[in-house]
Write a protein that holds these residues in place. Sequence first.
Motif, short mmCIF file in Angstrom:
data_model
loop_
_atom_site.label_atom_id
_atom_site.label_comp_id
_atom_site.label_asym_id
_atom_site.label_seq_id
_atom_site.Cartn_x
_atom_site.Cartn_y
_atom_site.Cartn_z
N PHE A 82 1.83 84.77 32.42
CA PHE A 82 0.74 85.70 32.10
C PHE A 82 0.91 86.26 30.69
O PHE A 82 -0.06 86.34 29.93
N ASP A 99 -0.89 92.66 37.36
CA ASP A 99 -1.37 91.33 36.93
C ASP A 99 -1.02 90.23 37.92
O ASP A 99 -1.28 89.05 37.66
N GLU A 137 -1.01 87.53 40.72
CA GLU A 137 -1.96 86.65 41.41
C GLU A 137 -1.17 85.77 42.36
O GLU A 137 -0.25 85.05 41.93
#
Length: 202
Positions: free
Chosen positions: A180, A196, A198
Amino acid sequence: MEEEVPGPPPVTQLLAGLARLGQAVRMEAWRNAGPHNLSPLQADIVTLLAAERAPLRQGDIVAALASTPPTVSDAVKVLRKKELLDAVRDPGDARVVLLTLSPAGAEEAARLDVVSENLGGAVAALSPDDFAAMMRGTVTLMRELQDRKAIPVSQMCVTCRFFVPDAHPAETGRPHHCNFVDAPFGDTELRVTCPDHETVTG
């Protein structure tokens, strides 16, 4: 034959130690009630909403904090009365209320984000190696408990699609990679919650 060390077995000792640490964290939460006299659960709700980038349903809070609907409902009512939460109807379903922090709630979240002197000082006493080992152990235990559905799912590095373990030489001290931010990092920087995150699919 080696003589056994007296007392409960190692697993029991470890769990007792973790329980004591949990008690210490909870006691600090009570001491840190602040100007709004928040209970630990109310503080957890404020902290959770601060970490999220979108409003949450009350059911989301119940699941994230492994609580019960009545308990969370009571805490939310108190937080709204203290004007720390804002509530709006879900545009997609008028029956659903979405919760966010009010400006006063955001201020309180910032105050709660400051680590207490007691807990911060205790953690600072750990050597870098011990700190890294504790992070590894914590993440391993959390993942195992999540797999057993014993605790709510947390947004950890090890369950994130951006996480690449052991992508770099171990001797660098930062063997993992986060796609990321496109940067290496070590065990001391492992996240047990990350906005952040996922989840890995497939």
